[in-house]
Design a protein around this motif. Structure first.
Motif, mmCIF file in Angstrom:
data_model
loop_
_atom_site.group_PDB
_atom_site.id
_atom_site.type_symbol
_atom_site.label_atom_id
_atom_site.label_comp_id
_atom_site.label_asym_id
_atom_site.label_seq_id
_atom_site.Cartn_x
_atom_site.Cartn_y
_atom_site.Cartn_z
ATOM 1 N N LEU A 102 2.913 5.140 4.416
ATOM 2 C CA LEU A 102 2.228 6.062 5.310
ATOM 3 C C LEU A 102 3.188 6.995 6.030
ATOM 4 O O LEU A 102 2.837 8.132 6.332
ATOM 5 C CB LEU A 102 1.386 5.279 6.318
ATOM 6 N N ARG A 103 4.396 6.534 6.306
ATOM 7 C CA ARG A 103 5.357 7.409 6.982
ATOM 8 C C ARG A 103 5.735 8.597 6.102
ATOM 9 O O ARG A 103 5.815 9.723 6.568
ATOM 10 C CB ARG A 103 6.604 6.633 7.380
ATOM 11 N N ARG A 104 5.975 8.316 4.826
ATOM 12 C CA ARG A 104 6.337 9.392 3.907
ATOM 13 C C ARG A 104 5.156 10.349 3.711
ATOM 14 O O ARG A 104 5.336 11.561 3.660
ATOM 15 C CB ARG A 104 6.782 8.810 2.567
ATOM 16 N N LEU A 105 3.953 9.806 3.618
ATOM 17 C CA LEU A 105 2.765 10.634 3.469
ATOM 18 C C LEU A 105 2.552 11.509 4.707
ATOM 19 O O LEU A 105 2.257 12.704 4.592
ATOM 20 C CB LEU A 105 1.543 9.754 3.232
ATOM 21 N N ALA A 106 2.735 10.942 5.888
ATOM 22 C CA ALA A 106 2.571 11.710 7.124
ATOM 23 C C ALA A 106 3.620 12.817 7.224
ATOM 24 O O ALA A 106 3.318 13.932 7.670
ATOM 25 C CB ALA A 106 2.666 10.790 8.331
ATOM 26 N N ALA A 107 4.849 12.545 6.804
ATOM 27 C CA ALA A 107 5.895 13.565 6.845
ATOM 28 C C ALA A 107 5.583 14.704 5.882
ATOM 29 O O ALA A 107 5.790 15.880 6.203
ATOM 30 C CB ALA A 107 7.247 12.939 6.505
ATOM 31 N N ARG A 108 5.051 14.370 4.711
ATOM 32 C CA ARG A 108 4.703 15.399 3.733
ATOM 33 C C ARG A 108 3.562 16.269 4.256
ATOM 34 O O ARG A 108 3.596 17.494 4.144
ATOM 35 C CB ARG A 108 4.319 14.763 2.412
ATOM 36 N N VAL A 109 2.558 15.648 4.856
ATOM 37 C CA VAL A 109 1.434 16.407 5.408
ATOM 38 C C VAL A 109 1.905 17.268 6.568
ATOM 39 O O VAL A 109 1.490 18.434 6.702
ATOM 40 C CB VAL A 109 0.305 15.449 5.843
ATOM 41 N N ALA A 110 2.799 16.746 7.401
ATOM 42 C CA ALA A 110 3.293 17.502 8.553
ATOM 43 C C ALA A 110 4.076 18.728 8.103
ATOM 44 O O ALA A 110 3.991 19.791 8.723
ATOM 45 C CB ALA A 110 4.152 16.613 9.439
ATOM 46 N N ARG A 111 4.847 18.593 7.029
ATOM 47 C CA ARG A 111 5.599 19.744 6.536
ATOM 48 C C ARG A 111 4.668 20.820 5.998
ATOM 49 O O ARG A 111 4.869 22.001 6.223
ATOM 50 C CB ARG A 111 6.557 19.313 5.424
ATOM 51 N N ARG A 112 3.652 20.414 5.272
ATOM 52 C CA ARG A 112 2.737 21.387 4.663
ATOM 53 C C ARG A 112 1.766 21.974 5.664
ATOM 54 O O ARG A 112 1.336 23.102 5.505
ATOM 55 C CB ARG A 112 1.941 20.722 3.539
ATOM 56 N N GLY A 166 0.831 -1.187 0.000
ATOM 57 C CA GLY A 166 0.000 0.000 0.000
ATOM 58 C C GLY A 166 0.865 1.236 0.000
ATOM 59 O O GLY A 166 2.073 1.171 -0.192
ATOM 60 N N PRO A 167 0.282 2.384 0.237
ATOM 61 C CA PRO A 167 1.057 3.620 0.243
ATOM 62 C C PRO A 167 1.991 3.665 1.448
ATOM 63 O O PRO A 167 1.713 3.075 2.488
ATOM 64 C CB PRO A 167 -0.003 4.706 0.319
#
Length: 115
Positions: free
Chosen positions: A42-52, A39-40
């Motif tokens: 999730l750690r990378r997605l969470a880091a991207r959302v946290a930065r933005r 699946g996706p």
């Protein structure tokens, strides 16, 4: 389709293909380096959302004022819309406040060695 053993000449061809693939160093290196993902990431997605979505002080302060106004309105009037809106806004304010304080304190998370 038969689930039994392959005919002799097909088994010989398959064995030869497997032998040549095992000898291919580049393929082995590529296969070892790949992770199996289901699946996706999730750690990378969470880091991207946290930065933005890094909260700003003014935003948290404004939401806190809105939450307090909703709380006072809900207490004085007992209006269900004010109580439910406060119930939705307050956890967001607390979460954003903790993230803001964490960023201000310079907490970068756990040390690299994982302890």
């Amino acid at each position: 389709m038969s689930l039994g053993r392959l005919p002799e000449h097909e088994q010989h061809i398959l064995d030869e293909i497997e032998r040549s693939l095992r000898r291919d160093r580049r393929l082995n290196r590529l296969m070892r380096g790949r992770r199996t993902r289901r699946g996706p990431d999730l750690r990378r997605l969470a880091a991207r959302v946290a930065r933005r979505a890094a909260p700003r002080g003014r935003t948290v302060a404004l939401l806190a004022v809105v939450a307090v106004a909703l709380m006072v309105t809900g207490l004085l009037t007992a209006a269900p819309w004010a109580i439910w809106t406060f119930a939705v806004v307050w956890p967001v304010v607390v979460f954003m406040g903790f993230r803001l304080l964490s960023r201000w304190s310079g907490d970068a998370g756990p040390p690299p060695d994982g302890r």
